[in-house]
Scaffold this motif. Sequence first.
Motif, mmCIF file in Angstrom:
data_model
loop_
_atom_site.group_PDB
_atom_site.id
_atom_site.type_symbol
_atom_site.label_atom_id
_atom_site.label_comp_id
_atom_site.label_asym_id
_atom_site.label_seq_id
_atom_site.Cartn_x
_atom_site.Cartn_y
_atom_site.Cartn_z
ATOM 1 N N SER C 270 7.929 13.210 -7.285
ATOM 2 C CA SER C 270 8.419 11.845 -7.006
ATOM 3 C C SER C 270 7.389 10.667 -7.321
ATOM 4 N N HIS C 271 6.370 10.942 -6.850
ATOM 5 C CA HIS C 271 5.034 10.067 -7.171
ATOM 6 C C HIS C 271 4.610 9.982 -8.526
ATOM 7 N N ALA C 272 4.613 11.129 -9.114
ATOM 8 C CA ALA C 272 3.942 11.277 -10.507
ATOM 9 C C ALA C 272 4.771 10.242 -11.554
ATOM 10 N N ALA C 273 6.105 10.321 -11.439
ATOM 11 C CA ALA C 273 6.742 9.196 -12.298
ATOM 12 C C ALA C 273 7.207 8.172 -11.769
ATOM 13 N N GLY C 274 7.780 8.025 -10.296
ATOM 14 C CA GLY C 274 8.233 6.950 -9.748
ATOM 15 C C GLY C 274 9.609 6.683 -10.249
ATOM 16 N N LEU C 275 10.088 7.724 -10.816
ATOM 17 C CA LEU C 275 11.658 7.352 -11.388
ATOM 18 C C LEU C 275 12.399 8.615 -10.980
ATOM 19 N N PRO C 276 13.678 8.508 -10.253
ATOM 20 C CA PRO C 276 14.189 9.522 -9.711
ATOM 21 C C PRO C 276 14.747 10.640 -10.785
ATOM 22 N N HIS C 299 15.915 10.592 0.189
ATOM 23 C CA HIS C 299 16.483 9.547 1.450
ATOM 24 C C HIS C 299 18.053 9.481 1.292
ATOM 25 N N ASN C 300 18.456 9.276 2.523
ATOM 26 C CA ASN C 300 20.075 9.221 2.743
ATOM 27 C C ASN C 300 20.444 7.982 2.303
ATOM 28 N N ASN C 301 19.724 6.920 2.135
ATOM 29 C CA ASN C 301 20.126 5.778 1.597
ATOM 30 C C ASN C 301 19.017 4.867 0.811
ATOM 31 N N PRO C 302 18.735 5.437 -0.578
ATOM 32 C CA PRO C 302 17.620 4.805 -1.065
ATOM 33 C C PRO C 302 17.577 3.403 -1.394
ATOM 34 N N ALA C 303 18.863 2.786 -1.326
ATOM 35 C CA ALA C 303 18.830 1.295 -1.601
ATOM 36 C C ALA C 303 18.554 0.619 -0.327
ATOM 37 N N LYS C 304 18.438 1.334 0.836
ATOM 38 C CA LYS C 304 17.814 0.745 2.077
ATOM 39 C C LYS C 304 16.548 1.098 2.549
ATOM 40 N N ALA C 305 15.984 2.113 1.913
ATOM 41 C CA ALA C 305 14.740 2.612 2.203
ATOM 42 C C ALA C 305 13.540 1.293 2.520
ATOM 43 N N LEU C 306 12.854 1.759 3.474
ATOM 44 C CA LEU C 306 11.887 0.664 3.887
ATOM 45 C C LEU C 306 10.630 0.860 2.788
ATOM 46 N N SER C 307 10.189 2.000 2.155
ATOM 47 C CA SER C 307 9.305 1.953 1.066
ATOM 48 C C SER C 307 9.889 3.035 -0.069
ATOM 49 N N ASP C 308 9.472 2.880 -0.896
ATOM 50 C CA ASP C 308 9.803 3.977 -2.333
ATOM 51 C C ASP C 308 11.046 4.502 -2.538
ATOM 52 N N GLY C 309 12.175 3.525 -2.242
ATOM 53 C CA GLY C 309 13.538 3.926 -2.302
ATOM 54 C C GLY C 309 13.923 4.278 -3.713
ATOM 55 N N ALA C 310 13.179 3.415 -4.762
ATOM 56 C CA ALA C 310 13.448 3.585 -6.198
ATOM 57 C C ALA C 310 13.057 4.883 -6.831
ATOM 58 N N ASN D 51 9.903 -2.679 -4.895
ATOM 59 C CA ASN D 51 10.404 -1.383 -5.132
ATOM 60 C C ASN D 51 11.694 -1.320 -4.364
ATOM 61 N N ALA D 52 11.761 -2.144 -3.459
ATOM 62 C CA ALA D 52 13.111 -2.040 -2.467
ATOM 63 C C ALA D 52 14.160 -2.782 -3.492
#
Lengths: 336, 336, 336, 336
Positions: C270-276, C299-310, D51-52
């Motif tokens: 996840s961190h290696a690429a930063g792209l799901p 994350h159950n709601n990536p668009a609302k994650a407080l960090s690293d949702g993307a 990121n958000a």
Amino acid sequence: MIVVLKNGVGKEQQDDLKRFLEGYGVKVSVTEGTQTTIFGLLGDTSNIDINAVEAQDAVETVKRVQEPYKKANRKFHPDNTEVKVGDLVIGGKKLTVIAGPCSVESEEQIVEIARRVKAAGATMLRGGAFKPRTSPYSFQGLHAEGLELLRIARKETGLPIVTEIMNTEDLDLFADVDVIQVGARSMQNFELLKELGKTDKPILLKRGLANTYEEMLMSAEYIMAGGNENVILCERGIRTYETFTRNTLDISAIPVLKRLSHLPVIIDPSHAAGLPWMVEPLSKASIAAGADGLIIEVHNNPAKALSDGAQSLTPDQFDGIMERLAPLAQVVDRTL
Amino acid sequence: MIVVLKNGVGKEQQDDLKRFLEGYGVKVSVTEGTQTTIFGLLGDTSNIDINAVEAQDAVETVKRVQEPYKKANRKFHPDNTEVKVGDLVIGGKKLTVIAGPCSVESEEQIVEIARRVKAAGATMLRGGAFKPRTSPYSFQGLHAEGLELLRIARKETGLPIVTEIMNTEDLDLFADVDVIQVGARSMQNFELLKELGKTDKPILLKRGLANTYEEMLMSAEYIMAGGNENVILCERGIRTYETFTRNTLDISAIPVLKRLSHLPVIIDPSHAAGLPWMVEPLSKASIAAGADGLIIEVHNNPAKALSDGAQSLTPDQFDGIMERLAPLAQVVDRTL
Amino acid sequence: MIVVLKNGVGKEQQDDLKRFLEGYGVKVSVTEGTQTTIFGLLGDTSNIDINAVEAQDAVETVKRVQEPYKKANRKFHPDNTEVKVGDLVIGGKKLTVIAGPCSVESEEQIVEIARRVKAAGATMLRGGAFKPRTSPYSFQGLHAEGLELLRIARKETGLPIVTEIMNTEDLDLFADVDVIQVGARSMQNFELLKELGKTDKPILLKRGLANTYEEMLMSAEYIMAGGNENVILCERGIRTYETFTRNTLDISAIPVLKRLSHLPVIIDPSHAAGLPWMVEPLSKASIAAGADGLIIEVHNNPAKALSDGAQSLTPDQFDGIMERLAPLAQVVDRTL
Amino acid sequence: MIVVLKNGVGKEQQDDLKRFLEGYGVKVSVTEGTQTTIFGLLGDTSNIDINAVEAQDAVETVKRVQEPYKKANRKFHPDNTEVKVGDLVIGGKKLTVIAGPCSVESEEQIVEIARRVKAAGATMLRGGAFKPRTSPYSFQGLHAEGLELLRIARKETGLPIVTEIMNTEDLDLFADVDVIQVGARSMQNFELLKELGKTDKPILLKRGLANTYEEMLMSAEYIMAGGNENVILCERGIRTYETFTRNTLDISAIPVLKRLSHLPVIIDPSHAAGLPWMVEPLSKASIAAGADGLIIEVHNNPAKALSDGAQSLTPDQFDGIMERLAPLAQVVDRTL
């Protein structure tokens, strides 16, 4: 060269390896420890292919002690090399300043720029006729016509011309060019280097964007091995993780290359940063660190340049920088 | 393309810039903030030289939204490209395995290796006749004779041959080579790429040791813009700060290049690591990540190889790896 | 360790240097060439400060042969280390899959995600309570409250918890955490490593973004030298010149670290690429290359994650990937 | 900030995204093309988590226009910041020269060195009491005793002292230290930065070995956001592929950091190269490029130093360099 043997290599295999290495004409000295056996190779190891030694079964690892280059090596040529271009000397007390546009675009353009940079104190004119562009859809240079325009500018100003070659097939066109430039992307175009080694032209060899000092000096060695010792090294920025600047100027290249080699070293602050406001501080740093010269992009109308306008200085900006560089050169015992 | 204007740029200068940009045939949409004005460029921006826009006085910074390559771009060619080499297909369900020595050294050597790798399941034979060596004192390849020996090995085994070109002047010698390789050091030898674009040969384009995905696809674009769409991309390790391995295999290149482009992607695990014991895990990783094939160095006597022996597998090692790769290929719906 | 002497160093100075080196308890073997004298150091050199040897006047250069780490070194511990976390084993036949959100945000969030990842086959729950954020204006984590929420999620699902520590002062709060994570930015926070070495907790040690294999193993050595041998190595992408991905996954880290060390190695795609969309191919590559496990952001709601949702997967995406990884694991003789 | 939407995003989803972005207190300007829709965000975007935004379904890519740092940003503080240390000013016309040993080893050592560097013109004394060493088996510093010896040297010479902190727990011990150094490995130890932000001590913030300019300024922002604006930036070499030098001095950091920020910038030529003979050319380059000062390692007996002896100058060498730097400083309108 030091060869570390694998653990548990027997007497017979050691002897085989010793004989193999002696085949290169070197003396092998053996150091036996309780766990590790080390072979020290004494003599001229520059013609030993380190990879061939690593490929031997008994070998754990190989470490070089001597540099793999000879003709470019200061150890065997303690004095600085001075490359002559007509009356000019590159690598002497007087700094070399090469200035001009990224691309030659028209007679008017190149002659006007040549006049301005000469007036400001530049000693050579640069300008690209064959342009290595990342995109096939970008302007690729005027080719033979561009070289002709450079000759006109030389005739008008007396400035020797420096221009890039990209392909061995074009070599004839460069017969009366004063200094032939090998660009960063061609630093390891070995066929080109070999051909240039057969000429007696001064060669401005730019460092590849991710090449080591050793690789750069090996590329110089290619030219020199062919018989042409007129090589000028040029640091123009290396590729790092930083994206604010186009490349990262490796200022250390100056003291390092001058210690390892006897060849002159010049700096290209325009390509290193890709930002015109950085040309001045990087030029100052280069002269202070001992560079033998600079190569700077100057365009009479950067906003209309067909290539690299964004990093070019205007002639007025160049005037100002040259004025401010002069006292700095003096402090480090050079002249501009 | 998005153009951010400098603070304080007046109406007139904005209008001038707008007209300049519209000259490229794009529509310009203006967003005016209290501090910053932004121009959005709509339409085909692939022929806009980003540097020329940055060189305009009113411009603070320019950001690309569209990719600068078209023919290599998956957006305009959603289906995978399959490159045909005789009956073979590169980029289809069956994985391509190219194997053979770094350098062609003798008829006996190349024929024996060709037989062994074919028996193990390789579908093409590699072997260098023109070798880009860092040192002028290293073996430089057998040149025309090497190509002749490859033809003999092809005749003996039926394997198509893959071999590297270094210079446009040699192109005639490659007339009956099946796949022409452009090595990492030549990825931005644009004159060579242009000439290859005029042929209809499959081109194996290796990534330069410090080139980005975009630069690699722009080099593919050079070949394709000339009319030759038979391009195979090859990741072979990039240069990083790590020195334990010769280079660092960028496994991400597989999913990224296949997303950005429709061209096949193969991996060179031999050059990536420079260590024979790493070929197997890196090959497995490559197939699992979706590579279309592998190019692997195999030598019948690594300890006597004239180049790159240290990273070559023996034919027996290659047999073992091919056996263990087969079930892995099946799991990701490919065949070996 | 091999010490190459400067040219022209006299007998007396050589003897002084020999005595100095023997002071480290090693045997010194001398190889005298016509130009170069080489000292081979035999015995345990891991406590020799290479820099101190380089600082001696007579010394030209020093080259290591032995690795500077002992407890982390496979040479002295040939068998794989298995780290126990309750009934779980990290580094055994069954792969470890750690999943969960970047940050713990609420009880509802962490419990829901924990349930979903457990159902999909994850064996541990990750979630950050102390977050190293580049910007002081970004969400910094729930701290003690976040740890409390992780405990609740553990109680609800039975999943052991993995969470990052940033500062020695917080160590008491981590008393009942199952696995303590040392983040990439803390890999060389030596004071933290020393304190963790005094505990008996399993430590998940992430590689710093530009650290070598050797530096990573030296950081493991810090923890192990304190008495805690429960170290799990984690590769999470390194910094290169490529900007398309956030970092560049170094897939070679798997075979290399497992050869140099006996410690388990897990991968963070996840961190290696930063792209799901890259998590799946990189996870497959990692398992194929021999990784002992994965740590994946869900994350159950990536668009609302407080960090690293993307870069987070949804639980549904994670389900799909786990299903597709299972047969791959089997082919390389592991279970998921 | 510019947000590029995915192709085919409908009106409703666009409106949702617009509302989401407006929730950050910015104005959203919409540019609709035939293929691409672009949102321009106008207003203060420094508290928007990029990121958000990237994590929103409708978003293809996000590009920053404004810098994410405020207090460290020259745009909002056009004048140079001068940091006061007693009577000394860092960032004024007079250059700051900090000199001393890597580690404090004994009273005799530190006092002797302090006297010598003061005599040569240094204005502050450096010396490590807490040492971040790669190996747990290397000398780790004298800790509290080392700080006490620095105080003695200060008393003897009047030189303010600069020394490194590694852990928040040690902060009390640094109460009367004049300048607290944050080492390269701690540049992103955010908990430490926050604590230092609560003090009023001048902080010498070293750039991490692979951190960008922006990351460095965000670390400065951490300290400044806490209320402590006495931050001095220090470039000390970055990690590249080149192995001849320990790190690669990024000379461009000087003009770039001074353009982006109002904070003083000093250079550490000792760590940058790791080679004592390179300290002089790199120091000259730094001053010529506009640095506000230097931090140089000097040891009275490098061959016996407990750390970093190989890169330390002797007091005599330091004398010589200071003499040769003085006229250079004058040329760029500074004093030494």
